[in-house]
Design a protein around this motif. Structure first.
Motif, PDB file in Angstrom:
ATOM      1  N   ARG A 151       0.517  -1.366  -0.265  1.00 36.53           N
ATOM      2  CA  ARG A 151      -0.040  -0.205  -0.033  1.00 36.53           C
ATOM      3  C   ARG A 151       0.743   1.547   0.409  1.00 36.53           C
ATOM      4  NH1 ARG A 151      -4.656  -2.183   4.656  1.00 36.53           N
ATOM      5  NH2 ARG A 151      -5.022  -3.742   2.884  1.00 36.53           N
ATOM      6  N   ALA A 152       1.998   1.613   0.414  1.00 36.47           N
ATOM      7  CA  ALA A 152       2.903   2.293   1.466  1.00 36.47           C
ATOM      8  C   ALA A 152       3.338   2.429  -1.122  1.00 36.47           C
ATOM      9  CB  ALA A 152       3.920   1.910   2.023  1.00 36.47           C
ATOM     10  N   GLU A 162       2.612  14.456  -5.876  1.00 36.26           N
ATOM     11  CA  GLU A 162       2.899  15.121  -4.247  1.00 36.26           C
ATOM     12  C   GLU A 162       3.635  15.096  -3.930  1.00 36.26           C
ATOM     13  OE1 GLU A 162      -1.018  14.181  -2.072  1.00 36.26           O
ATOM     14  OE2 GLU A 162      -1.452  13.255  -4.026  1.00 36.26           O
ATOM     15  N   VAL A 163       4.841  13.654  -3.697  1.00 33.97           N
ATOM     16  CA  VAL A 163       6.160  13.969  -3.609  1.00 33.97           C
ATOM     17  C   VAL A 163       6.794  14.982  -3.508  1.00 33.97           C
ATOM     18  CG1 VAL A 163       7.943  12.275  -3.383  1.00 33.97           C
ATOM     19  CG2 VAL A 163       5.075  11.903  -3.259  1.00 33.97           C
ATOM     20  N   GLU A 164       7.184  14.693  -5.487  1.00 31.97           N
ATOM     21  CA  GLU A 164       7.532  16.388  -6.024  1.00 31.97           C
ATOM     22  C   GLU A 164       7.187  17.194  -5.284  1.00 31.97           C
ATOM     23  OE1 GLU A 164      10.724  15.307  -7.479  1.00 31.97           O
ATOM     24  OE2 GLU A 164       9.908  13.643  -8.009  1.00 31.97           O
ATOM     25  N   GLU A 172      12.449  16.442   3.477  1.00 35.34           N
ATOM     26  CA  GLU A 172      13.655  15.890   3.215  1.00 35.34           C
ATOM     27  C   GLU A 172      12.962  14.616   2.350  1.00 35.34           C
ATOM     28  OE1 GLU A 172      16.726  15.590   3.991  1.00 35.34           O
ATOM     29  OE2 GLU A 172      16.562  18.128   4.588  1.00 35.34           O
ATOM     30  N   GLU A 173      13.745  13.830   1.665  1.00 32.61           N
ATOM     31  CA  GLU A 173      13.073  12.735   0.503  1.00 32.61           C
ATOM     32  C   GLU A 173      12.535  11.855   1.725  1.00 32.61           C
ATOM     33  OE1 GLU A 173      13.426   9.533  -2.934  1.00 32.61           O
ATOM     34  OE2 GLU A 173      15.514  11.073  -2.503  1.00 32.61           O
ATOM     35  N   ARG A 174      12.988  11.507   2.465  1.00 32.44           N
ATOM     36  CA  ARG A 174      12.121  10.693   3.804  1.00 32.44           C
ATOM     37  C   ARG A 174      11.252  10.749   4.140  1.00 32.44           C
ATOM     38  NH1 ARG A 174      11.860  10.859   8.604  1.00 32.44           N
ATOM     39  NH2 ARG A 174      11.533   9.165  10.076  1.00 32.44           N
ATOM     40  N   GLU A 179       5.155  10.930   4.480  1.00 31.80           N
ATOM     41  CA  GLU A 179       4.205  12.169   4.318  1.00 31.80           C
ATOM     42  C   GLU A 179       3.134  11.830   3.679  1.00 31.80           C
ATOM     43  OE1 GLU A 179       1.459  15.420   6.064  1.00 31.80           O
ATOM     44  OE2 GLU A 179       3.435  14.629   6.861  1.00 31.80           O
ATOM     45  N   ILE A 180       2.807  11.450   2.370  1.00 30.14           N
ATOM     46  CA  ILE A 180       2.327  10.950   1.403  1.00 30.14           C
ATOM     47  C   ILE A 180       1.632   9.104   1.547  1.00 30.14           C
ATOM     48  CG2 ILE A 180       1.630   9.904  -0.835  1.00 30.14           C
ATOM     49  CD1 ILE A 180       1.816  13.467  -0.228  1.00 30.14           C
TER      50      ILE A 180
END
Length: 254
Positions: A151-152, A162-164, A172-174, A179-180
């Motif tokens: 699922r992640a 949204e990550v971008e 931070e990338e992590r 968050e998403i």
């Protein structure tokens, strides 16, 4: 319930009923467009073969604590491979040994509980006690790891934009990845939560029924089942949390 303390009598009729139910499940999954018709059939046949094999060796395994420990390690290895391959199934970034990261959340969830049980004397150092308890906990961790990982990663793939955007805002990338995908992965705890909430009202789980059939009193059976459910909640919560950390850091999936 049949006589002799058996839940179901082991007769040719039981084998026939299993065959009919498996064929029906495969037919419905195939005709219903679920895409798992053959997988259902293979899973049923595989389960029959594996249970037959286990039935032949388990009596020997539980006689020795060392043999039981090796059997638990085998269960752990199979669970890690199964969970890792399930999480990374169909992904281009699935390296040959990338699935091995799935061993981390399973171990992180199961090992502390087994150590606690051993340290407090609640788990006797006997194969007949260690194997089933470890199997229950490893099975729960396997399910939580597979579901949360899939699922992640699916959420990250669907919401890549949204990550971008989060990265553009200075995350931070992590942190951006978590968050998403955190909310989607956390739903993997729902089956364990529902089982715990409805125990005794909707279902009578295996540990409870098994102890009753073995001659234990209702109070003792209920206490053991309560412990199993609470332990599974702890194991699965830890497993999901570790999976999220691995996904956030790009270790499990790209």
């Amino acid at each position: 319930m049949s006589s002799g303390g058996q839940l179901l009598p082991v007769t040719p009729a039981l084998g026939a009923a299993c065959a009919v139910l498996l064929a029906a499940a495969a037919l419905v999954a195939g005709r219903g467009g679920l895409g798992h018709g053959r997988a259902v059939l293979r899973a049923g046949v595989r389960a029959a073969v594996q249970l037959a094999a286990v039935a032949l060796v388990i009596a020997w395994v539980v006689r020795s604590l060392w043999a039981a420990a090796l059997f638990v390690l085998l269960m752990f290895a199979v669970a890690a491979r199964t969970a890792g391959r399930r999480v990374l199934e169909g992904r281009a970034d699935a390296g040959r040994w990338r699935w091995a990261w799935a061993a981390v959340p399973i171990a992180a969830g199961v090992a502390p509980v087994l150590l606690l049980l051993a340290a407090t004397g609640l788990l006797p150092p006997r194969g007949l006690s260690v194997v089933p308890v470890a199997g229950i906990l490893i099975g729960g961790a396997l399910t939580a790891t597979s579901l949360s990982g899939r699922r992640a990663l699916d959420e990250l793939r669907a919401r890549r934009g949204e990550v971008e955007a989060a990265l553009a805002l200075g995350f931070e990338e992590r942190d951006a990845r978590l968050e998403i995908c955190r909310t989607a992965a956390s739903t993997s705890l729902v089956p364990a939560l529902d089982q715990t909430r409805t125990v005794g009202l909707v279902t009578l789980p295996g540990a409870f029924v098994g102890m009753l059939l073995g001659g234990a009193g209702p109070v003792q059976a209920g206490a053991v089942q309560l412990f199993v459910l609470v332990a599974l909640l702890a194991v699965e919560a830890v497993a999901v949390t570790v999976v999220l950390e691995l996904v956030g850091r790009g270790r499990l999936g790209g």
